[in-house]
Structure formats: structure tokens, C-alpha cells
Design an enzyme around this catalytic site. Structure first.
Site, PDB file in Angstrom:
ATOM      1  N   ALA A 261       0.849  -1.181  -0.013  1.00 24.41           N
ATOM      2  CA  ALA A 261      -0.004  -0.028   0.029  1.00 24.41           C
ATOM      3  C   ALA A 261       0.982   1.101  -0.162  1.00 24.41           C
ATOM      4  CB  ALA A 261      -0.854   0.056   1.246  1.00 24.41           C
ATOM      5  N   LYS A 262       0.529   2.179  -0.445  1.00 17.78           N
ATOM      6  CA  LYS A 262       1.389   3.451  -0.466  1.00 17.78           C
ATOM      7  C   LYS A 262       1.612   3.850   0.681  1.00 17.78           C
ATOM      8  CE  LYS A 262      -2.224   4.990  -2.858  1.00 17.78           C
ATOM      9  NZ  LYS A 262      -3.235   6.097  -3.280  1.00 17.78           N
ATOM     10  N   ARG A 263       0.950   3.525   1.805  1.00 14.42           N
ATOM     11  CA  ARG A 263       1.345   3.930   3.076  1.00 14.42           C
ATOM     12  C   ARG A 263       2.565   3.288   3.709  1.00 14.42           C
ATOM     13  NH1 ARG A 263      -3.365   1.832   3.708  1.00 14.42           N
ATOM     14  NH2 ARG A 263      -3.451  -0.310   5.152  1.00 14.42           N
ATOM     15  N   HIS A 264       2.876   1.985   3.040  1.00 15.07           N
ATOM     16  CA  HIS A 264       4.020   1.328   3.318  1.00 15.07           C
ATOM     17  C   HIS A 264       5.334   1.844   2.340  1.00 15.07           C
ATOM     18  CE1 HIS A 264       1.228  -1.746   4.912  1.00 15.07           C
ATOM     19  NE2 HIS A 264       1.514  -1.432   5.884  1.00 15.07           N
ATOM     20  N   GLY A 265       5.144   2.706   1.694  1.00 16.63           N
ATOM     21  CA  GLY A 265       6.246   3.293   0.744  1.00 16.63           C
ATOM     22  C   GLY A 265       6.367   2.602  -0.325  1.00 16.63           C
TER      23      GLY A 265
END
Ligand code: GLU
Length: 300
Positions: A261-265
Site C-alpha cells: 500500500a502506498k502508506r508502506h512506501g
């Protein structure tokens, strides 16, 4: 899809799949993985692959992301059939579906704020839990209809009276190409929101109405949305809509084994393209299971 051919033996033009991203950001490899599977499921049956932009969240959706998503798909070598459908242009359809549920007393207005719900949950000794955590405690379900009607000038969402709706629909099941027959458990999300305060619809209502309207025969999407299908199956029964087959695929994971996910970079596809990665080769690697960049696959 420009080239049509039959790979999988299931010939026929009746297989219709779709990729339905929300344009709140650019696509990452997990989206690519999902889009490829929906595309290839249609291709294997000489069917149709549709693109639907799920932009009901007008506060977070951006036109530049819509253009970016289309660029990303072309970069992967994926083309879609027919016109792109935008959910933001289909609000009247969702309103009509909601009206039909209202007329049968299957939804009720909910005036709760997030803080009200949190307070209520904290005060209750045993709040029921669903697959996504604690369920809405049903506060506004208890408001008599005439009093609720008098408050419709206040900000409100519309929630499904799930127990009532499930009782009306009776036992339901659905077929997942990977899992097999699944007995629907529509109470798993509790009294789910069908029309958000700020949007006039919700993901659940819009996706169900649109999959039917677009003739989607096979809903190919990540297994993270498996539980949502219980709600969608109930809505199909209530709204007398055709029932597709589902295919909830495993999720792409990052090098640390967690869901991408984007939040995991995770890098966006745009960033990979800027680095000079060849999109078609990248898609080929994702298809072949020779996963690039340390990606893996997890079933939940
Ligand atoms: N719009 C949803 C998302 O971006 C996907 C909806 C679906 O495939 O049912 O996560």
C-alpha cells in the site's frame, strides 16, 4: 482489449470484468496486479474488460489521478473496452436504489458523528465486532421514524438495517472462483452505511449498482474485499440485481511480507516508469509469478 483470443477454453462473449480504482492517488504495483488479473480473466474468455473510476469521494478524487491511472494502465499494456464510467456522474442511479430501500424501511438515517459512535462503543460492555472491527452500535436505529423524519435537515448518513434486510432476503450464497461456494453472512458489517453524509452514496451501494448496470459477470478484485461481498450479495437480493461470480485474488506484498500500500512506501507505477522500468515487461513478471522488486503474494 485490442487483440481478442481464447486462451482458457471458456469461449463466449459473456465474460465481463472491470478494474475500478479510486482516483485518490496514483496506482501502485498492487493495483497493477489486480488490473492484470481482471484484464486477463476477460481475455481468456474472449470477454470484455471495463474501466470504472470510483470517484464518489469528491474531496479526495483528483482529475490528474484519473489521467495518471489511464497512463499507468497503458504503460502496463492493458487496454479497456468501451467508455470509461465515472461514478460521480451516476449519483441519480444510486439515489434511486437508496429510495427503493427507503420505501421498504430497510435503511434509516444516522445522525451520529464518529465521536458519538466512539463514545457509544466505549460505554458498551460488549460491542459486537465484524471483520473490520467494532460494528455500529445501532444508536439511530432506535429513533422512531417520525422523529427521524423531523431531523432530516441535520447532516445524516443512511444505514442499512442489516438484520431486517437479511431476514427479508433469506439465506444467500455466492460463488468465488477461488474459494468455491460461500454462504453469505450479511451481518458481518452490521448496519453498514449506504449513503455517506458527504457523498449521497457509499462504496457498497455504488459498486453493487454499477456492476449490475455494466453487466459485470466476474468481479475480479483483491481478497481484502472478500468480506464486503457479503454486503454486496445482500444488496443484489434486495435490489433484484443479477448475481455475478467473484474472483478474490491474493494480494501483492512488499519485501517485508506485508500488503502493498502506498502508506508502506510502495513505489507508484509512475515512479517505476520514471526510473525507466518497461511496463509491459513489469506486467509480464507479475503475470508469470516471477515477482520483481522483492514482491510476494499473500492470500489475506
Ligand atoms: N474502488 C475500490 C478500490 O479502489 C475497488 C472496488 C472493487 O473492486 O470492488 O479499492
Amino acid at each position: 482489449m485490442t487483440a481478442r483470443r481464447t486462451i482458457g477454453g471458456q469461449a463466449g462473449r459473456d465474460v465481463v470484468t472491470r478494474f475500478a480504482p479510486s482516483p485518490t492517488g496514483r496506482l501502485h504495483p498492487g493495483h497493477a496486479f489486480s488490473a492484470i488479473q481482471a484484464h486477463d480473466r476477460a481475455l481468456a474468455a474472449d470477454g470484455r474488460f471495463l474501466l470504472r473510476i470510483e470517484d464518489i469521494d469528491t474531496g479526495r478524487s483528483r482529475p490528474e489521478h484519473v489521467a495518471g491511472i489511464m497512463d499507468d494502465l497503458r504503460w502496463l499494456g492493458l487496454t479497456w473496452d468501451g467508455e470509461v464510467v465515472f461514478q460521480s456522474q451516476r449519483m441519480a442511479r444510486y439515489a434511486a436504489a437508496l429510495e427503493s430501500l427507503k420505501s421498504r424501511g430497510l435503511v434509516y438515517p444516522c445522525f451520529c458523528t464518529r465521536a458519538d459512535i466512539a463514545r457509544e462503543l466505549a460505554a458498551s460492555a460488549s460491542a459486537p465486532h465484524g471483520s473490520d472491527g467494532p460494528l455500529y452500535p445501532g444508536t439511530c436505529r432506535a429513533i422512531p421514524a417520525d422523529r427521524a423524519a423531523g431531523r432530516l435537515g441535520e447532516p445524516h448518513a443512511w444505514r442499512m438495517d442489516a438484520a431486517r434486510a437479511a431476514a427479508l432476503a433469506g439465506p444467500l450464497d455466492w460463488i468465488d472462483e477461488i474459494t468455491g461456494t460461500v454462504v453469505a453472512d450479511p451481518l458481518t458489517h452490521g448496519d453498514v452505511v449506504l449513503a455517506r453524509k458527504d457523498a449521497g452514496t457509499s462504496y457498497h451501494l455504488a459498486v453493487t449498482v454499477d456492476d449490475a448496470a455494466q453487466g459485470v459477470s466476474h468481479v475480479v478484485r483483491g481478497v481484502d474485499l472478500f468480506a464486503a461481498t457479503h454486503v454486496h450479495r445482500l444488496l443484489q437480493a434486495l435490489l433484484d440485481l443479477p448475481v455475478p461470480t467473484w474472483r478474490h485474488h491474493a494480494l501483492l506484498t512488499g519485501p517485508d511480507g506485508t500488503r502493498l500500500a502506498k502508506r508502506h512506501g510502495a513505489p507508484t507505477l509512475a515512479a517505476l516508469r520514471d526510473e525507466g522500468v518497461d511496463g509491459r515487461a513489469f506486467a509480464y513478471d507479475l503475470r508469470s509469478g516471477r515477482l520483481p522488486l522483492g514482491f510476494g503474494v499473500a492470500s489475506a
